[in-house]
Design an enzyme around this catalytic site. Structure first.
Site, PDB file in Angstrom:
ATOM      1  N   HIS A  93      -2.886  -5.268  -7.336  1.00 48.76           N
ATOM      2  CA  HIS A  93      -1.477  -5.148  -7.683  1.00 48.76           C
ATOM      3  C   HIS A  93      -0.948  -6.465  -8.252  1.00 48.76           C
ATOM      4  O   HIS A  93      -1.571  -7.517  -8.059  1.00 48.76           O
ATOM      5  CB  HIS A  93      -0.662  -4.835  -6.412  1.00 48.76           C
ATOM      6  CG  HIS A  93      -0.887  -3.475  -5.832  1.00 48.76           C
ATOM      7  ND1 HIS A  93      -1.169  -3.283  -4.500  1.00 48.76           N
ATOM      8  CD2 HIS A  93      -0.862  -2.244  -6.401  1.00 48.76           C
ATOM      9  CE1 HIS A  93      -1.303  -1.977  -4.275  1.00 48.76           C
ATOM     10  NE2 HIS A  93      -1.131  -1.328  -5.409  1.00 48.76           N
ATOM     11  N   CYS A 141       2.509  -5.929   1.686  1.00 46.25           N
ATOM     12  CA  CYS A 141       2.284  -4.480   1.577  1.00 46.25           C
ATOM     13  C   CYS A 141       2.347  -3.771   2.922  1.00 46.25           C
ATOM     14  O   CYS A 141       2.371  -2.541   2.971  1.00 46.25           O
ATOM     15  CB  CYS A 141       0.998  -4.170   0.832  1.00 46.25           C
ATOM     16  SG  CYS A 141      -0.451  -4.905   1.534  1.00 46.25           S
TER      17      CYS A 141
HETATM   18  N1  GLY Z   1      -6.435  -0.347   0.351  1.00 52.10           N
HETATM   19  C1  GLY Z   1      -5.197  -0.440  -0.313  1.00 52.10           C
HETATM   20  C2  GLY Z   1      -5.188   0.302  -1.579  1.00 52.10           C
HETATM   21  O1  GLY Z   1      -6.216   0.379  -2.224  1.00 52.10           O
HETATM   22  O2  GLY Z   1      -4.198   0.839  -1.990  1.00 52.10           O
END
Ligand code: GLY
Length: 255
Positions: A159, A249
């Site tokens: 991300h 997150c």
């Molecule tokens: N393990 C977090 C994701 O891949 O979204």
């Protein structure tokens, strides 16, 4: 920030999505203990922490930030980029509504993960990544028309916030190697100060007022983070890191 929302680690957590198989398999009990310590750190800093139960159908559900983008009193409930994660957002929406947020939904073919959205003051930066597509970015713009939205290409990592997070009003921490990301942010905010850290995972830090929560175990990066002028709070999250998880997150923060 008054309220944080978290979601517990499911017993299926070891089946989570990850960019590479860890040399030592995920220890789910330890992941849960680390998550509990993280929640404890939030409890000490928020008026309230809402805890959603885990859903074993979704091994990644503890990464709750990916399911929504909150700006002001509005939340855009995401359509996660990974098909395996679609459906995690269903339980999150009523919890956000119960907190008084006006919730907007996304529609196919748009995809967006909250981990791709970095809010810096009045500006929103959104990563175009493996998880967030052009339609997702368009729906983000439509959800928050009063904000300027800047698209940033995520060439490496999961991300946008895997390689950059805010650690102050005008300071970001950036992973060494993500100079292009820092440059894209600086084009919109020329006064921004970037602290480059050698350990990519430390670039995902959670700034909470005077405190800066960061992953423990990276002394060289910690020394650089200290330049942000915040009280550094180390958080152990080795098992969550194995799932490509970071500190932002694991929660949604409601201003
Ligand atoms: N393990 C977090 C994701 O891949 O979204």
């Amino acid at each position: 920030m008054r309220v944080a929302l978290v979601r517990h680690v499911p017993e299926t957590f070891a089946e989570c999505l990850r960019s590479e198989a860890p040399p030592v398999p995920i220890d789910v009990a330890r992941a849960r203990a680390q998550h509990a310590a993280y929640v404890g750190a939030l409890r000490a800093r928020f008026e309230r922490v809402v805890e959603l139960p885990a859903d074993p159908r979704f091994p990644d559900c503890c990464f709750v930030e990916d399911t929504a983008v909150i700006v002001g009193a509005r939340a855009l409930v995401s359509r996660p980029g990974a098909p395996e994660r679609r459906g995690e957002e269903v339980a999150v929406r009523p919890a956000l509504e119960a907190l008084g947020l006006a919730c907007l939904a996304m529609s196919a073919p748009a995809t967006l993960d909250g981990g791709d959205v970095l809010v810096l003051g009045d500006e929103i930066f959104v990563g175009r990544s493996r998880r967030t597509n052009a339609e997702g970015i368009a729906q983000l713009c439509a959800a928050f028309p009063e904000r300027r939205v800047h698209e940033v290409l995520v060439a490496r990592g999961l991300h946008l916030k895997s390689s950059v997070t805010a650690v102050g009003e005008r300071t970001i921490v950036v992973a060494t190697g993500a100079e292009a990301v820092a440059a894209a942010i600086a084009r919109a905010l020329p006064e921004i100060r970037a602290l480059f850290v050698p350990d990519v995972r430390v670039a995902n830090a959670l700034w909470l007022g005077d405190d800066l929560l960061h992953l423990s175990g990276y002394p060289a990066s910690r020394e650089i983070l200290a330049r942000a002028g915040r009280r550094l709070v180390p958080i152990e999250a080795s098992e969550l890191e194995k799932a490509d998880g970071g500190l932002t997150c694991l929660s949604l923060r409601v201003p």
